[in-house]
Write an enzyme that holds these catalytic residues in place. Structure first.
Site, mmCIF file in Angstrom:
data_model
loop_
_atom_site.group_PDB
_atom_site.id
_atom_site.type_symbol
_atom_site.label_atom_id
_atom_site.label_comp_id
_atom_site.label_asym_id
_atom_site.label_seq_id
_atom_site.Cartn_x
_atom_site.Cartn_y
_atom_site.Cartn_z
ATOM 1 C CD GLU A 18 -3.016 0.366 -2.241
ATOM 2 O OE1 GLU A 18 -3.099 0.422 -1.001
ATOM 3 O OE2 GLU A 18 -2.272 1.116 -2.887
ATOM 4 C CE1 TYR A 33 -5.075 3.637 1.714
ATOM 5 C CE2 TYR A 33 -4.982 1.242 1.478
ATOM 6 C CZ TYR A 33 -4.453 2.496 1.242
ATOM 7 O OH TYR A 33 -3.305 2.610 0.503
ATOM 8 C CG ASP A 76 -1.610 5.399 3.859
ATOM 9 O OD1 ASP A 76 -1.586 6.646 4.044
ATOM 10 O OD2 ASP A 76 -0.633 4.755 3.446
#
Ligand code: SF4
Length: 320
Positions: A66, A149, A167
């Site tokens: 990520e 996020y 996102d």
């Protein structure tokens, strides 16, 4: 099919949005369960086989992916991710090394401050959380370098929890399919978050797959510049498509220019420092860019960001 307005009756997750977010009315041309099964069915048939999505991927492996994927395409992340985890299979392995090693290993992925943040997160996980990536959203959010996020993505993808994961790909799909505009606002709005919350499946396992499925749809089909609407499972339901694909009317969108920018100079300076395991003299840095003013500005920026350490006058190294 006539467009209808539905008010999804789904519970609001603890970290999914502000109070009342689940009562937002979302215009859809599909009942919510059909929307879910359509996108989930498409994902099952079309998802890319990515290593951080396998059952063997550890929470740390998901977290590393990520950080890397935030501003770098999958193709460039794949080899860097594999090399990173081979060298540092746990947060403690990374925490045991100097932050400069993370910067060196980050290579040419771009936006190298992410390497420092990932190192800082690994140190916090090791020193404050027993070495394991925390499984709750609030604790994830408390880690250095972990924003809304990333916390939601790690909680969803590594721990199969129910969170809104917004996102750029997800935001674009919702902007078009649900809101009927070509592009979302530059920064995430409360309205987008309410819409995404209202669309989230009720059970955690399905919500976690929904999050990655919408993301994949945005990455592979509903792309920024050339959406393949003919191949899209939402073709007949998409509000933007049904409206005749009206062109974007918002403020000018940021370009991705690189050539000649301070970012490019920073990349060149950092490449010299990454290749050298000791210190680097100013003269070697001066050779990478002809404009002394821009070069000095870029170097000052790297020092201010903690990516480069001045050792003495005119001598630099990666942070120790
Ligand atoms: S129909 Fe086109 S614009 Fe609408 S969600 Fe699908 S790819 Fe995106």
């Amino acid at each position: 099919m006539a467009a209808t307005t539905v008010t999804p009756a789904v519970p609001r997750p603890a970290a999914a949005g502000p109070a009342g977010a689940d009562s937002v009315a979302v215009p859809l041309a599909l009942p919510l369960p059909v929307l879910h099964s359509t996108v989930l069915g498409w994902y099952e048939a079309n998802a890319r086989d990515l290593p951080w999505r396998t059952p063997e991927a550890t929470p740390w492996a998901v977290m590393v992916s990520e950080f890397m994927l935030q501003q770098t395409p999958v193709k460039r992340v794949l080899p860097a991710w594999a090399a990173w985890l081979e060298r540092w299979p746990t947060p403690a392995d990374l925490a045991a090394e100097a932050p400069g090693e993370a910067v060196r290993m980050w290579g040419r992925l771009g936006y190298p401050r992410r390497a420092l943040r990932l190192h800082a997160a690994a140190v916090a996980i090791t020193e404050e959380h027993g070495g394991g990536v925390p499984d709750d959203h609030a604790t994830l959010l408390s880690l250095p370098g972990v924003g809304e996020y990333t916390a939601a993505a790690v909680a969803s993808f590594a721990f199969r929890q129910r969170h809104v994961v917004l996102d750029t790909n997800v935001r674009r799909v919702f902007a078009r399919a649900v809101t009927g505009v070509e592009y979302p606002a530059q920064a995430t709005t409360a309205a987008e978050r309410r819409t995404a919350t209202a669309l989230l499946p009720a059970d955690a396992e399905t919500a976690a797959t929904w999050a990655v499925a919408v993301m994949e749809l945005g990455a592979l089909v509903c792309t920024a510049r050339g959406p393949e609407c003919g191949d899209c499972p939402l073709f007949t339901a998409c509000v933007w498509q049904r409206a005749g694909c009206p062109p974007y009317e918002g403020p000018a969108r940021r370009g991705q220019s690189y050539e000649g920018t301070d970012r490019q100079v920073r990349g060149k300076l950092l490449a010299v420092l990454r290749a050298e395991h000791g210190t680097v003299e100013q003269a070697r840095l001066d050779a990478v860019w002809p404009d002394p003013v821009q070069r000095a500005r870029a170097l000052d920026g790297l020092v201010a960001d903690g990516l480069v350490e001045p050792v003495e006058q005119g001598v630099y190294r990666l942070p120790q």
